[in-house]
Design a protein around this motif. Structure first.
Motif, PDB file in Angstrom:
ATOM      1  N   GLY A 169     -57.201  24.410  18.252  1.00 27.42           N
ATOM      2  CA  GLY A 169     -58.265  23.602  19.096  1.00 27.42           C
ATOM      3  C   GLY A 169     -57.576  22.683  19.939  1.00 27.42           C
ATOM      4  O   GLY A 169     -56.416  22.503  19.767  1.00 27.42           O
ATOM      5  N   THR A 183     -62.231  20.691  19.494  1.00 24.54           N
ATOM      6  CA  THR A 183     -62.869  21.943  19.561  1.00 24.54           C
ATOM      7  C   THR A 183     -62.319  22.749  18.282  1.00 24.54           C
ATOM      8  O   THR A 183     -61.319  22.372  17.655  1.00 24.54           O
ATOM      9  N   GLU A 185     -61.877  26.794  16.801  1.00 28.19           N
ATOM     10  CA  GLU A 185     -62.065  28.251  17.155  1.00 28.19           C
ATOM     11  C   GLU A 185     -60.999  29.021  16.458  1.00 28.19           C
ATOM     12  O   GLU A 185     -59.776  28.478  16.108  1.00 28.19           O
ATOM     13  N   PRO A 195     -65.715  27.026  23.216  1.00 29.21           N
ATOM     14  CA  PRO A 195     -65.249  26.922  21.474  1.00 29.21           C
ATOM     15  C   PRO A 195     -66.337  26.140  21.084  1.00 29.21           C
ATOM     16  O   PRO A 195     -67.010  25.160  21.741  1.00 29.21           O
ATOM     17  N   SER A 196     -66.773  25.999  19.807  1.00 31.39           N
ATOM     18  CA  SER A 196     -67.453  25.235  19.042  1.00 31.39           C
ATOM     19  C   SER A 196     -66.887  23.924  18.740  1.00 31.39           C
ATOM     20  O   SER A 196     -65.452  23.602  19.266  1.00 31.39           O
ATOM     21  N   VAL A 197     -67.631  22.856  18.659  1.00 34.08           N
ATOM     22  CA  VAL A 197     -67.030  21.294  18.694  1.00 34.08           C
ATOM     23  C   VAL A 197     -67.598  20.668  17.559  1.00 34.08           C
ATOM     24  O   VAL A 197     -68.575  20.763  16.973  1.00 34.08           O
TER      25      VAL A 197
END
Length: 270
Positions: A169, A183, A185, A195-197
């Motif tokens: 990330g 981030t 991923e 991406p998720s955070v």
């Protein structure tokens, strides 16, 4: 645990928790929509739930979003329930969790999808070092988190055998020793919505710290299920390391896999 049982004894507070279970991340106005009471009374109930660590509040601009914190309920389950009928209870819990995970996925995209809060007897600087030092993360996480932790830099969740990272990330924001946003991923993965955070919020108070982890922009229930099991295990190991100097005697993330295997074997015999 006295504060938790006291908070759960009131039907209005149980109703508030049920509403958060149905839809996490609500404002005071949303929670009060179907309650026959003044906002001041609802605020007092929420304050008691927050003091019992059953609810945590995340500020987003001028709004205060309320989240159900599973940690105290999990402790009650471990102490009072899990020893009685584990296989059957795990099956019921799996069904319940799947329903709750879908409800959490359906919350607005601007709100965190998962929130976990833990209290650690340590300084903010010690917690920050534990989150960002490669050698320390290797001890309690089983992977080394490698980066210079400057905004815009990359970071990697590297396997200890050097075979490559499992998670990568970028560092979005850093305020040592209180706030880190990254981030999160899989290598080579490009989600349609990005991406998720993950946000780590470190709040010192005398000789303890409240560590809040929010994980947002999750892609599906499977990812939510994975991080819902993973974060409590990782943070429990971090807490143990900082408070005792040693990690837990067994990797806590293996426990969920072991319980799942036991339930699968029990189901095949029935």
């Amino acid at each position: 645990m006295d504060a938790v049982f006291k908070a759960l004894a009131d039907p209005t507070r149980r109703l508030l928790l049920d509403r958060l279970r149905q839809q996490n991340g609500q404002t005071l106005r949303q929670l009060c929509e179907h309650l026959e009471m003044a906002r001041q009374s609802a605020t007092q109930h929420l304050d008691l739930l927050q003091q019992a660590n059953l609810v945590t509040v995340v500020r987003r601009g001028r709004e205060r979003l309320h989240y159900l914190n599973p940690a105290p309920i999990h402790e009650i389950e471990q102490r009072w329930i899990s020893g009685f009928d584990k296989p059957r209870l795990h099956a019921i819990s799996a069904i319940k969790n799947q329903a709750e995970e879908q409800a959490m996925i359906n919350t607005t995209a601007s709100a965190p999808s998962y929130v976990y809060v833990t209290y650690i007897r340590a300084s903010a600087e010690q917690v920050w070092q534990a989150l960002t030092d490669a050698d320390l993360t290797a001890r309690y996480w089983g992977h080394a988190n490698v980066s210079d932790w400057q905004p815009g830099s990359t970071w990697e969740h590297q396997r200890l055998d050097g075979s490559g990272p499992d998670v990568v990330g970028r560092v979005l924001h850093t305020e040592p020793p209180t706030r880190l946003v990254i981030t999160f991923e899989a290598p080579g993965e490009e989600a349609a919505d990005g991406p998720s955070v993950v946000t780590f919020l470190v709040e010192p108070h005398h000789d303890i710290v409240r560590l809040t982890v929010t994980h947002e922009n999750l892609t599906d229930p499977a990812m939510l299920n994975g991080i819902s099991q993973g974060w409590p295990a990782v943070l429990a190991n971090l807490k143990s390391l900082l408070e005792t100097g040693e990690v837990l005697p067994h990797a806590p993330w293996d426990m969920a896999q072991s319980c799942a295997s036991q339930w699968g074997a029990a189901s095949s015999r029935s």
